[in-house]
Design a protein around this motif. Structure first.
Motif, PDB file in Angstrom:
ATOM      1  N   ALA A 149      39.607 -62.313 -17.097  1.00 45.74           N
ATOM      2  CA  ALA A 149      38.682 -61.182 -17.160  1.00 45.74           C
ATOM      3  C   ALA A 149      38.546 -60.518 -15.797  1.00 45.74           C
ATOM      4  N   ARG A 150      38.439 -61.323 -14.736  1.00 48.36           N
ATOM      5  CA  ARG A 150      38.315 -60.752 -13.387  1.00 48.36           C
ATOM      6  C   ARG A 150      39.592 -60.017 -13.002  1.00 48.36           C
ATOM      7  N   VAL A 151      40.732 -60.583 -13.363  1.00 48.82           N
ATOM      8  CA  VAL A 151      42.010 -59.923 -13.091  1.00 48.82           C
ATOM      9  C   VAL A 151      42.083 -58.577 -13.819  1.00 48.82           C
ATOM     10  N   ALA A 152      41.672 -58.567 -15.086  1.00 50.44           N
ATOM     11  CA  ALA A 152      41.721 -57.336 -15.877  1.00 50.44           C
ATOM     12  C   ALA A 152      40.808 -56.265 -15.296  1.00 50.44           C
ATOM     13  N   LEU A 153      39.609 -56.644 -14.875  1.00 51.84           N
ATOM     14  CA  LEU A 153      38.685 -55.665 -14.294  1.00 51.84           C
ATOM     15  C   LEU A 153      39.234 -55.077 -13.005  1.00 51.84           C
ATOM     16  N   ALA A 154      39.842 -55.923 -12.177  1.00 49.18           N
ATOM     17  CA  ALA A 154      40.430 -55.423 -10.933  1.00 49.18           C
ATOM     18  C   ALA A 154      41.578 -54.463 -11.221  1.00 49.18           C
ATOM     19  N   ALA A 155      42.385 -54.783 -12.223  1.00 48.74           N
ATOM     20  CA  ALA A 155      43.498 -53.915 -12.591  1.00 48.74           C
ATOM     21  C   ALA A 155      42.999 -52.567 -13.099  1.00 48.74           C
ATOM     22  N   LEU A 156      41.990 -52.586 -13.942  1.00 52.17           N
ATOM     23  CA  LEU A 156      41.454 -51.341 -14.490  1.00 52.17           C
ATOM     24  C   LEU A 156      40.818 -50.487 -13.405  1.00 52.17           C
ATOM     25  N   ALA A 157      40.158 -51.112 -12.446  1.00 56.88           N
ATOM     26  CA  ALA A 157      39.553 -50.360 -11.346  1.00 56.88           C
ATOM     27  C   ALA A 157      40.620 -49.641 -10.536  1.00 56.88           C
ATOM     28  N   GLY A 158      41.741 -50.313 -10.293  1.00 65.42           N
ATOM     29  CA  GLY A 158      42.829 -49.675  -9.563  1.00 65.42           C
ATOM     30  C   GLY A 158      43.450 -48.531 -10.343  1.00 65.42           C
ATOM     31  N   ILE A 162      47.923 -62.733 -14.230  1.00 63.84           N
ATOM     32  CA  ILE A 162      47.667 -64.012 -14.922  1.00 63.84           C
ATOM     33  C   ILE A 162      48.815 -64.978 -14.657  1.00 63.84           C
ATOM     34  N   VAL A 163      50.054 -64.481 -14.734  1.00 61.73           N
ATOM     35  CA  VAL A 163      51.220 -65.336 -14.478  1.00 61.73           C
ATOM     36  C   VAL A 163      51.220 -65.819 -13.033  1.00 61.73           C
ATOM     37  N   ARG A 164      50.929 -64.927 -12.111  1.00 65.84           N
ATOM     38  CA  ARG A 164      50.953 -65.301 -10.688  1.00 65.84           C
ATOM     39  C   ARG A 164      49.820 -66.246 -10.315  1.00 65.84           C
ATOM     40  N   ASN A 165      48.684 -66.099 -10.994  1.00 68.73           N
ATOM     41  CA  ASN A 165      47.520 -66.920 -10.653  1.00 68.73           C
ATOM     42  C   ASN A 165      47.354 -68.119 -11.573  1.00 68.73           C
ATOM     43  N   HIS A 166      48.363 -68.378 -12.379  1.00 66.44           N
ATOM     44  CA  HIS A 166      48.273 -69.517 -13.292  1.00 66.44           C
ATOM     45  C   HIS A 166      48.053 -70.807 -12.505  1.00 66.44           C
ATOM     46  N   GLY A 167      47.010 -71.520 -12.859  1.00 70.44           N
ATOM     47  CA  GLY A 167      46.695 -72.768 -12.176  1.00 70.44           C
ATOM     48  C   GLY A 167      45.847 -72.620 -10.931  1.00 70.44           C
TER      49      GLY A 167
END
Length: 312
Positions: free
Chosen positions: A159-168, A148-153
């Motif tokens: 939600a998409r970031v969280a799903l990708a993290a959980l999949a990994g 979220i910090v890196r993709n801010h803006g």
């Protein structure tokens, strides 16, 4: 003094043996990598499978233990993150990595052997309850926040970031071992005797191999970076986290003796190697993370002794 000699020093002697072997060139870097890969990807997941598959979940999964431990963990993260930005003027990505060092205690490779030596194998049920959600919860939190910090803006949804993290995270060996152990425990699936014997043999090798390999890994780290930031990480990890776990468990939640031991001893561990791996993965605050792991691990020999003296 007896607790230091009987409980803590044997664990640190194995770590020190690995450190000296690597330092003197008796165990090269590729060999250290091999031992750590064996321990983390095979032996430790098997140990988790064996332990969790046989747990009495109703007795072990006391939510008060989890609240006590993770309240201290997330408070340490918050203070580490805020201190990195406001006191030391670090970037947001560096602050997440430094906060993660304060968050991720070495619950498995050091927490289990020290608790076992101090209180016996029967005292580990609460430890395994903590460990069963430790990596998924903390890695999920850390990766999601960092992304979220890196993709801010940039328009990427949290939600998409969280799903990708959980999949990994779901594909990591430790989580697979935990999930397999829970599946056997909840379904009552019988494990053939020959498989149980093989699992027990593999599990018995996990902690000695991991501790020896940890010593070799620590040789790579150097006390570099901002010493004030490293000092903050050490204080939050070794003092604040177990202090909050102790206060919350004893006066807020009324934890019993076994629960207090599991929560506070696990909270008193130094940041694990995974804290450096997280920083290295994102190229953020790597020197601070590496130095914090090394220095806090050395200091924890004395702070753990203090916490063991306080506990019943």
């Amino acid at each position: 003094m007896q607790a230091l000699l009987d409980v803590i020093l044997p664990v640190f002697l194995i770590i020190g043996f690995g450190y000296v072997a690597a330092w003197r060139g008796l165990f090269n870097e590729s060999a250290v990598e091999g031992v750590m890969r064996f321990a983390q990807n095979f032996a430790v997941p098997v140990l988790l499978f064996k332990s969790i598959s046989g747990l009495d979940l109703a007795a072990s999964w006391d939510p008060r233990i989890l609240v006590s431990f993770y309240t201290g963990a997330f408070l340490s993260f918050g203070l580490g993150f805020a201190g990195s930005i406001w006191l030391f003027r670090r970037s947001a990505t560096d602050a997440v990595a430094i906060g993660f060092c304060c968050l991720f205690s070495n619950s498995l490779l050091m927490g289990i052997p020290i608790t076992e030596r101090a209180y016996g194998t029967e005292a580990l049920a609460g430890n395994f309850a903590i460990i069963s959600i430790h990596s998924p919860l903390l890695y999920g939190f850390g990766i999601t926040l960092m992304e979220i910090v890196r993709n801010h803006g940039r328009g990427t949804s949290p939600a998409r970031v969280a799903l990708a993290a959980l999949a990994g995270i779901a594909r990591t060996p430790l989580v697979i071992g935990i999930a397999a152990g829970l599946a056997v425990n909840l379904t009552g699936l019988p494990v053939p005797g020959v498989v149980s014997a093989a699992v027990a043999m593999m599990a018995s090798a996990a902690l000695p191999a991991a501790l020896f390999g940890l010593g070799g890994v620590l040789l790579r780290y150097r006390p570099e970076g901002d010493l004030r930031t490293i000092a903050m990480v050490c204080v939050l990890s070794l003092v604040l986290h177990p202090a909050v776990a102790y206060a919350t468990g004893r006066w807020g939640l009324g934890l019993d003796t076994a629960g207090m031991r599991s929560s506070v001893v696990t909270a008193s561990m130094a940041p694990g190697v995974n804290a450096y791996l997280f920083a290295n993965m994102y190229g953020a605050a790597r020197r601070v993370a590496a130095s914090s792991v090394l220095i806090a691990t050395a200091l924890s020999a004395f702070t753990i002794w203090g916490w063991l003296a306080i506990l019943p």
